[in-house]
Structures are given as C-alpha cells and as structure tokens.
Design a protein around this motif. Structure first.
Motif, PDB file in Angstrom:
ATOM      1  N   LYS A  96      14.713  17.147  -4.831  1.00  0.00           N
ATOM      2  CA  LYS A  96      14.717  17.668  -6.188  1.00  0.00           C
ATOM      3  C   LYS A  96      15.409  16.670  -7.111  1.00  0.00           C
ATOM      4  O   LYS A  96      16.256  15.889  -6.652  1.00  0.00           O
ATOM      5  CB  LYS A  96      15.478  18.997  -6.231  1.00  0.00           C
ATOM      6  CG  LYS A  96      14.962  20.058  -5.276  1.00  0.00           C
ATOM      7  CD  LYS A  96      15.864  21.284  -5.315  1.00  0.00           C
ATOM      8  CE  LYS A  96      15.365  22.359  -4.366  1.00  0.00           C
ATOM      9  NZ  LYS A  96      16.246  23.570  -4.390  1.00  0.00           N
TER      10      LYS A  96
ATOM     11  N   ASP B 244      19.049  16.148  -6.702  1.00  0.00           N
ATOM     12  CA  ASP B 244      19.554  15.393  -5.549  1.00  0.00           C
ATOM     13  C   ASP B 244      19.857  13.945  -5.919  1.00  0.00           C
ATOM     14  O   ASP B 244      20.405  13.199  -5.094  1.00  0.00           O
ATOM     15  CB  ASP B 244      18.548  15.413  -4.401  1.00  0.00           C
ATOM     16  CG  ASP B 244      18.345  16.797  -3.823  1.00  0.00           C
ATOM     17  OD1 ASP B 244      17.180  17.157  -3.548  1.00  0.00           O
ATOM     18  OD2 ASP B 244      19.344  17.516  -3.628  1.00  0.00           O
TER      19      ASP B 244
ATOM     20  N   ARG C  92      16.705  21.843   3.713  1.00  0.00           N
ATOM     21  CA  ARG C  92      15.941  20.677   3.259  1.00  0.00           C
ATOM     22  C   ARG C  92      16.421  19.376   3.906  1.00  0.00           C
ATOM     23  O   ARG C  92      15.614  18.465   4.120  1.00  0.00           O
ATOM     24  CB  ARG C  92      16.059  20.535   1.728  1.00  0.00           C
ATOM     25  CG  ARG C  92      15.543  21.737   0.967  1.00  0.00           C
ATOM     26  CD  ARG C  92      15.539  21.470  -0.538  1.00  0.00           C
ATOM     27  NE  ARG C  92      16.870  21.216  -1.076  1.00  0.00           N
ATOM     28  CZ  ARG C  92      17.215  20.101  -1.710  1.00  0.00           C
ATOM     29  NH1 ARG C  92      16.347  19.124  -1.892  1.00  0.00           N
ATOM     30  NH2 ARG C  92      18.446  19.954  -2.194  1.00  0.00           N
TER      31      ARG C  92
ATOM     32  N   SER D 220      10.256  12.791   0.370  1.00  0.00           N
ATOM     33  CA  SER D 220      11.254  12.677   1.437  1.00  0.00           C
ATOM     34  C   SER D 220      11.827  11.269   1.495  1.00  0.00           C
ATOM     35  O   SER D 220      11.156  10.297   1.138  1.00  0.00           O
ATOM     36  CB  SER D 220      10.620  13.003   2.796  1.00  0.00           C
ATOM     37  OG  SER D 220      10.156  14.330   2.842  1.00  0.00           O
TER      38      SER D 220
ATOM     39  N   ASN E   6      14.226  16.148   2.850  1.00  0.00           N
ATOM     40  CA  ASN E   6      12.889  16.611   2.509  1.00  0.00           C
ATOM     41  C   ASN E   6      12.937  17.480   1.262  1.00  0.00           C
ATOM     42  O   ASN E   6      13.999  17.947   0.855  1.00  0.00           O
ATOM     43  CB  ASN E   6      12.296  17.410   3.668  1.00  0.00           C
ATOM     44  CG  ASN E   6      12.141  16.607   4.931  1.00  0.00           C
ATOM     45  OD1 ASN E   6      11.918  15.387   4.886  1.00  0.00           O
ATOM     46  ND2 ASN E   6      12.260  17.257   6.082  1.00  0.00           N
ATOM     47  N   SER E   7      11.776  17.698   0.684  1.00  0.00           N
ATOM     48  CA  SER E   7      11.669  18.548  -0.507  1.00  0.00           C
ATOM     49  C   SER E   7      12.699  18.170  -1.554  1.00  0.00           C
ATOM     50  O   SER E   7      13.402  19.026  -2.105  1.00  0.00           O
ATOM     51  CB  SER E   7      11.831  20.028  -0.110  1.00  0.00           C
ATOM     52  OG  SER E   7      10.870  20.406   0.846  1.00  0.00           O
TER      53      SER E   7
END
Length: 124
Positions: free
Chosen positions: A87, A90, A67, A17, A84-85
């Motif tokens: 990848k 991102d 997310r 995060s 959050n979460s």
C-alpha cells in the motif's frame, strides 16, 4: 567487523510485492533475534516484524499482518521480509536490526545493531 546490508527495496505499484533481504557478516546470526523496522517521512520508527533466534516466535505489526512474512536462513545469515499487497502507506526506509527483544506478543525493542536501510516506495 560486524555488518548488515539490506537489499530488495524499490518502486512498486500498490498491490505489488517486494522481497527485502538483510545479509549479515561478523555476527553470530543464528543466536540473535532479528527484526525489520521502518521509518516514513515525518513519522516515528515502527517495528514492522521480528523473529526470534529459533524462528519460534514471530511478531507482526497490525499494519502489516496478513501481508508481510518474515523469515530467516541461519546458514546464509540472511533475514527476509516478503511484502505482498503493498500500500502507499508502506512507503518508508526499511531497516533490519539484530540483537533485541522479540516475542510474538509485543513490538520488537532494544535492538542494538542496525543496517543502513533500503527504500521502499509504493505508488498509488
């Protein structure tokens, strides 16, 4: 002189995060729709999320829905993006922007004032 400064980017592992902040000065922040955009290498700029002046309308791109969470503190003239979460996809330069179109149903557009950006790198 109007200014917006993003912070909070960095390197994080997938699944981690980050919280981005965008602090403004010289703007009537409380009257403005605000947005987060990102640009990854070789890709077009994407409107990630936006929040209207009252906080009553919020948009998320499908790629981040569930997310990311956008919020604003008008007293502090600050925009946030909780991510959050995360990848690897991102990974991008993230920009905050002010003064454009923001509704809950379509991507943000026509934002005229931009920060310098903060880099987010997500490792796999």
């Amino acid at each position: 002189q109007a200014r917006m400064v993003e912070s909070g980017g960095g390197l994080v592992q997938a699944g981690g995060s980050l919280r981005l902040s965008c602090t403004s000065s010289g703007l009537t922040f409380a009257d403005l729709n605000m947005g987060w955009f990102r640009r990854a290498p070789g890709k077009e700029r994407e409107g990630v999320s936006c929040i209207n002046w009252s906080g009553g309308s919020i948009y998320y791109a499908d790629s981040v829905k569930g997310r990311f969470t956008i919020s604003r503190d008008n007293a502090k003239k600050t925009l946030y993006l909780q991510m959050n979460s995360l990848k690897p996809e991102d990974t991008a330069m993230y920009y905050c922007a002010a003064g454009g179109h923001c509704s809950g149903s379509d991507p943000p557009r026509n934002f005229g004032f931009w920060g310098q950006g903060t880099q987010v790198n997500v490792s796999s």
